[in-house]
Scaffold this motif. Structure first.
Motif, short mmCIF file in Angstrom:
data_model
loop_
_atom_site.label_atom_id
_atom_site.label_comp_id
_atom_site.label_asym_id
_atom_site.label_seq_id
_atom_site.Cartn_x
_atom_site.Cartn_y
_atom_site.Cartn_z
N VAL A 157 -13.63 7.30 1.75
CA VAL A 157 -13.58 6.67 3.06
C VAL A 157 -14.44 7.43 4.05
N ARG A 158 -14.24 8.76 4.14
CA ARG A 158 -15.05 9.55 5.07
C ARG A 158 -15.08 11.01 4.67
N ILE A 159 -16.12 11.68 5.14
CA ILE A 159 -16.27 13.13 4.98
C ILE A 159 -16.47 13.70 6.38
N VAL A 160 -15.68 14.73 6.71
CA VAL A 160 -15.77 15.36 8.02
C VAL A 160 -16.13 16.82 7.81
N VAL A 161 -17.18 17.27 8.51
CA VAL A 161 -17.60 18.66 8.46
C VAL A 161 -17.43 19.25 9.86
N LYS A 162 -16.56 20.27 9.96
CA LYS A 162 -16.30 20.90 11.26
C LYS A 162 -16.62 22.39 11.18
N LYS A 163 -17.16 22.90 12.26
CA LYS A 163 -17.50 24.31 12.32
C LYS A 163 -16.23 25.15 12.36
N ALA A 164 -16.17 26.19 11.51
CA ALA A 164 -14.99 27.04 11.42
C ALA A 164 -15.22 28.40 12.05
N ARG A 192 -11.62 12.28 2.82
CA ARG A 192 -10.52 11.32 2.87
C ARG A 192 -10.83 10.17 1.93
N THR A 193 -9.83 9.73 1.15
CA THR A 193 -9.99 8.60 0.24
C THR A 193 -9.02 7.49 0.62
N ARG A 194 -9.19 6.31 0.01
CA ARG A 194 -8.35 5.14 0.31
C ARG A 194 -6.93 5.33 -0.17
N SER A 195 -6.03 4.50 0.38
CA SER A 195 -4.65 4.45 -0.09
C SER A 195 -4.61 3.82 -1.47
N ILE A 196 -3.56 4.12 -2.22
CA ILE A 196 -3.40 3.55 -3.54
C ILE A 196 -2.71 2.19 -3.39
N CYS A 197 -3.27 1.17 -4.01
CA CYS A 197 -2.65 -0.16 -3.97
C CYS A 197 -1.89 -0.37 -5.28
N ARG A 198 -0.57 -0.43 -5.18
CA ARG A 198 0.26 -0.62 -6.37
C ARG A 198 1.31 -1.68 -6.07
N GLU A 199 1.75 -2.34 -7.12
CA GLU A 199 2.83 -3.30 -6.94
C GLU A 199 4.14 -2.55 -7.12
N LEU A 200 5.02 -2.74 -6.17
CA LEU A 200 6.33 -2.12 -6.24
C LEU A 200 7.36 -3.15 -6.64
N ARG A 201 8.45 -2.69 -7.21
CA ARG A 201 9.49 -3.63 -7.57
C ARG A 201 10.16 -4.16 -6.30
N MET A 202 10.92 -5.23 -6.46
CA MET A 202 11.58 -5.83 -5.31
C MET A 202 12.57 -4.84 -4.71
N LYS A 203 12.93 -5.07 -3.46
CA LYS A 203 13.85 -4.17 -2.77
C LYS A 203 15.19 -4.12 -3.49
N LEU A 234 0.85 -1.19 0.00
CA LEU A 234 0.00 0.00 0.00
C LEU A 234 0.88 1.24 0.00
N MET A 235 0.58 2.14 -0.87
CA MET A 235 1.30 3.40 -0.92
C MET A 235 0.83 4.26 0.26
N PRO A 236 1.58 5.28 0.61
CA PRO A 236 1.15 6.16 1.70
C PRO A 236 -0.23 6.76 1.42
N ARG A 237 -0.91 7.10 2.48
CA ARG A 237 -2.26 7.63 2.36
C ARG A 237 -2.25 8.95 1.60
N ARG A 238 -3.26 9.14 0.76
CA ARG A 238 -3.40 10.41 0.05
C ARG A 238 -3.78 11.50 1.05
N PRO A 239 -3.34 12.72 0.81
CA PRO A 239 -3.75 13.80 1.73
C PRO A 239 -5.25 14.08 1.58
N ALA A 240 -5.87 14.52 2.65
CA ALA A 240 -7.30 14.84 2.62
C ALA A 240 -7.51 16.09 1.77
N VAL A 241 -8.64 16.12 1.06
CA VAL A 241 -9.01 17.30 0.30
C VAL A 241 -9.82 18.19 1.24
N LEU A 242 -9.33 19.38 1.50
CA LEU A 242 -9.96 20.29 2.45
C LEU A 242 -10.57 21.47 1.71
N THR A 243 -11.85 21.70 1.95
CA THR A 243 -12.54 22.88 1.40
C THR A 243 -12.85 23.78 2.59
#
Length: 80
Positions: free
Chosen positions: A38-45, A55-66, A5-14
């Motif tokens: 994955v989830r939507i969070v609404v917070k009072k500003a 927030r969305t899922r991590s990207i699943c990719r095959e990586l080459r061997m070490k 699994l690749m690192p988590r994508r950053p959340a898109v903040l509006t």
């Protein structure tokens, strides 16, 4: 070869969305993210404004061997 699994994508903040626009912003983000959502969070500003975070899922990719690190030798046998 293993799939990693690749690192988590950053959340898109509006930021600072007025209260009456929250449903349309959520609808737009759900359509854009699709099944990866994955989830939507609404917070009072402050006052009647809200921050919408998507927030969305991590990207699943095959990586080459070490790759061997510098300073280490890799033994390869050649048979003839």
């Amino acid at each position: 070869m293993e799939a990693f699994l690749m690192p988590r994508r950053p959340a898109v903040l509006t930021p600072k969305v007025p209260l009456f626009l929250i449903p349309s912003i959520i609808q737009k983000e759900v359509k854009r993210a699709g099944e990866e959502l994955v989830r939507i969070v609404v917070k009072k500003a402050g006052r009647h404004y809200y921050n919408v975070s998507v927030r969305t899922r991590s990207i699943c990719r095959e990586l080459r061997m070490k790759v061997p690190q510098a300073g280490y030798s890799v033994k390869v046998e050649v048979r003839s």
